[in-house]
Design a protein around this motif. Structure first.
Motif, short mmCIF file in Angstrom:
data_model
loop_
_atom_site.label_atom_id
_atom_site.label_comp_id
_atom_site.label_asym_id
_atom_site.label_seq_id
_atom_site.Cartn_x
_atom_site.Cartn_y
_atom_site.Cartn_z
N GLU A 60 8.41 2.28 8.40
CA GLU A 60 6.95 2.32 8.49
C GLU A 60 6.48 3.43 9.44
O GLU A 60 5.50 4.12 9.17
N THR A 61 7.20 3.62 10.53
CA THR A 61 6.84 4.67 11.49
C THR A 61 6.91 6.05 10.85
O THR A 61 6.00 6.88 11.03
N PHE A 62 7.95 6.30 10.08
CA PHE A 62 8.07 7.61 9.45
C PHE A 62 7.06 7.81 8.33
O PHE A 62 6.65 8.94 8.05
N LEU A 63 6.62 6.73 7.70
CA LEU A 63 5.55 6.85 6.71
C LEU A 63 4.24 7.25 7.40
O LEU A 63 3.46 8.06 6.86
N GLU A 64 4.00 6.73 8.59
CA GLU A 64 2.80 7.10 9.36
C GLU A 64 2.90 8.54 9.84
O GLU A 64 1.90 9.27 9.85
N ILE A 65 4.09 8.97 10.23
CA ILE A 65 4.28 10.35 10.67
C ILE A 65 3.98 11.32 9.53
O ILE A 65 3.49 12.43 9.75
N ALA A 66 4.26 10.88 8.30
CA ALA A 66 4.02 11.75 7.14
C ALA A 66 2.54 12.09 6.97
O ALA A 66 2.20 13.05 6.27
N GLU A 67 1.65 11.32 7.63
CA GLU A 67 0.22 11.60 7.53
C GLU A 67 -0.20 12.77 8.42
O GLU A 67 -1.30 13.30 8.26
N LEU A 68 0.65 13.17 9.36
CA LEU A 68 0.33 14.29 10.24
C LEU A 68 0.66 15.61 9.54
O LEU A 68 1.61 15.70 8.77
N GLU A 69 -0.12 16.63 9.87
CA GLU A 69 0.15 17.95 9.27
C GLU A 69 1.38 18.59 9.89
O GLU A 69 2.17 19.23 9.20
N HIS A 70 1.53 18.43 11.20
CA HIS A 70 2.68 18.96 11.92
C HIS A 70 3.15 17.91 12.92
O HIS A 70 2.35 17.13 13.43
N ALA A 71 4.43 17.93 13.23
CA ALA A 71 4.94 17.02 14.26
C ALA A 71 6.37 17.38 14.63
O ALA A 71 7.17 17.78 13.77
N VAL A 72 6.66 17.27 15.91
CA VAL A 72 8.05 17.25 16.39
C VAL A 72 8.35 15.79 16.71
O VAL A 72 7.71 15.20 17.58
N VAL A 73 9.29 15.20 15.96
CA VAL A 73 9.64 13.79 16.12
C VAL A 73 10.95 13.72 16.90
O VAL A 73 11.94 14.36 16.52
N PHE A 74 10.96 12.93 17.96
CA PHE A 74 12.11 12.89 18.85
C PHE A 74 12.67 11.48 18.94
O PHE A 74 11.94 10.51 19.15
N ILE A 75 13.98 11.37 18.74
CA ILE A 75 14.69 10.11 18.93
C ILE A 75 15.77 10.34 19.97
O ILE A 75 16.72 11.10 19.72
N ASP A 76 15.62 9.74 21.13
CA ASP A 76 16.61 9.88 22.19
C ASP A 76 17.69 8.80 22.03
O ASP A 76 17.43 7.73 21.46
N GLU A 77 18.88 9.10 22.54
CA GLU A 77 20.01 8.17 22.46
C GLU A 77 20.15 7.62 21.05
O GLU A 77 20.25 6.41 20.82
N VAL A 78 20.17 8.55 20.10
CA VAL A 78 20.20 8.17 18.68
C VAL A 78 21.47 7.42 18.31
O VAL A 78 21.52 6.74 17.28
N GLU A 79 22.50 7.52 19.17
CA GLU A 79 23.74 6.79 18.87
C GLU A 79 23.52 5.28 18.80
O GLU A 79 24.32 4.55 18.20
N GLU A 80 22.42 4.81 19.39
CA GLU A 80 22.12 3.38 19.34
C GLU A 80 21.82 2.90 17.93
O GLU A 80 22.01 1.71 17.62
N ILE A 81 21.34 3.79 17.06
CA ILE A 81 20.99 3.37 15.70
C ILE A 81 21.73 4.19 14.65
O ILE A 81 21.43 4.07 13.46
N ALA A 82 22.67 5.01 15.06
CA ALA A 82 23.40 5.83 14.08
C ALA A 82 24.88 5.92 14.44
O ALA A 82 25.52 6.94 14.23
#
Length: 437
Positions: free
Chosen positions: A244-266
């Motif tokens: 759902e969060t990434f669907l909302e981000i898709a509404e922005l024209e530009h964005a830098v999306v940051f996920i810290d400590e991504v090893e927790e979910i990948a």
């Protein structure tokens, strides 16, 4: 009898406005306002046209805001210049705007003798020694609501310059990421596909989050940080909230999306039965290809433990680059210390010695040592007990000007470094086996 007449703009006149615009451009005149702004003002503000038969030979467009009016467009076809059409158009558009109770009517126009004459003929004064400055606002008003819901923000434009030292890393990020994203048309000419997703990896405290923010600042794009720990509390579950969060981000024209400590979910998927996070990893692996299809976005994932990431997560096609962010070299440490040492004592502090003594320190370690030295020096300056609690303020405080070299050396000696020798060696191996720049 004139062969032309002035009337109000009609929607069917758009082709005529476009023709006037193209005629200006063909004569190497760059209108001040963008075509989209002119067309928008034609429809919702004030516009008049000069017509000969059914042919549009001139136009004037105005915009009113409170008691200030602006002429945003004035043009006549070359064959009709010098006939007073410009002055008549200005008079007509001013008459249309007069119900707003304007106190001043202004115009910014490209330099052109006929247009100057038209303005002077209508009583405008030509202001000397003025320069026109223009800046495009990177985030439009309609995006602010969506950005606020995501917890995103616009970072200060000087974040990039504030990253002290780290010249090699900054140059790499500038060339690989910022250049093709900021100059997308130029990149396309060279057949370069702008990056869509990158991983920053390295030991803790080396500035990965700072670099992610600096990239957003440099591009002037909104910065949106995704916190998996917060999403986990969502009724949809972590995987659903992430989607759902990434669907909302898709509404922005530009964005830098940051996920810290991504090893927790990948992290590596394994085990029977599958771990609860395996579904989250699968969801993230689905999200990234869809994210990559949207221009004007960059996903930045950071990790301290790149070896723990699932092999499918790092493969080509998901991430364009896997970039190491390591400990600062001597030049970077020098820049960091010069940033933290107060100007009042800069000439008296042996920065070169501090640089020598902080080899193996992360940027966070250096900042901690610098802040600690400043705090202790302040306490010693104010209290007469050598910085111990319970002392009384000392009159001698005025004698102290700031931390000394010894204050910094004492703080350095008491700072436990974040990155051990073993961790640093593992990082150097990871650069060889997993890095992709």
């Amino acid at each position: 009898m004139t062969s032309w007449r002035i009337r109000d703009f009609h929607s069917a006149d758009l082709d005529g406005i476009l023709h006037l615009w193209e005629t200006l451009k063909a004569s190497d005149v760059d209108p001040v306002y963008a075509l989209s702004e002119v067309l928008a003002s034609c429809e919702k503000d004030h516009a008049v046209v000069a017509v000969q038969a059914d042919r549009i030979v001139g136009a004037a467009v105005g915009r009113a805001a409170h008691d200030q009016g602006w002429i945003v467009f004035l043009a006549t076809l070359p064959d009709f210049r010098g006939r007073g059409i410009g002055t008549a158009l200005l008079a007509a558009v001013e008459n249309s705007m007069s119900p707003h109770g304007l106190n001043k009517l202004s115009a910014l126009m490209p330099e052109s003798e006929t247009r100057v004459e038209a303005f002077l003929g209508r009583g405008f004064a030509l202001k000397k020694n003025l320069r026109y400055f223009e800046r495009t606002i990177p985030v439009q008003r309609q995006e602010l609501g969506a950005l606020g819901q995501l917890g995103g923000r616009i970072l200060a434009r000087d974040q990039w310059e504030k990253v002290a030292g780290m010249r090699k890393e900054k140059e790499l990020l500038e060339r690989r990421l910022v250049l093709p994203l900021a100059e997308a048309d130029l990149a396309d000419e060279f057949g370069v596909v702008p990056p869509r997703a990158v991983v920053l990896f390295g030991p803790p405290g080396t500035g990965k989050t700072t670099f992610a923010k600096a990239i957003a600042s440099r591009l002037e794009w909104p910065f949106v940080e995704v916190f998996p720990s917060r999403l986990a509390a969502d009724p949809q579950g972590l995987a659903g909230a992430l989607r759902e969060t990434f669907l909302e981000i898709a509404e922005l024209e530009h964005a830098v999306v940051f996920i810290d400590e991504v090893e927790e979910i990948a992290s590596h998927r394994s085990g029977e039965p599958p771990s609860p996070l395996q579904g989250v990893t699968n969801e993230l692996l689905k999200i990234i290809p869809a994210f990559r299809e949207q221009p004007g976005r960059l996903l930045v994932c950071a990790t301290n433990f790149i070896r723990s990431l699932d092999s499918a997560f790092l493969r080509h096609g998901r991430f364009d680059y896997v970039i190491p962010i390591g400990l600062p070299d001597r030049q970077a440490r020098d820049a960091m210390w010069r940033r933290f040492v107060p100007p009042s004592v800069a000439d008296a502090v042996d920065v070169a010695l501090l640089v020598d003594r902080t080899e193996g320190f992360s940027p966070a370690d250096i900042e901690y040592a610098a802040r600690s030295a400043s705090q202790r020096a302040l306490e010693k300056a104010v209290y007469d007990d050598g910085g111990q609690t319970g002392g009384r303020p000392s009159v001698r405080a005025a004698d102290r000007k700031g931390p000394t070299t010894q204050d910094y050396l004492d703080a350095i000696g008491e700072t436990r470094t974040t990155v051990s020798h073993e961790v640093h060696q593992d990082f150097l191996e990871d650069i060889e086996t997993l890095g992709r720049v």
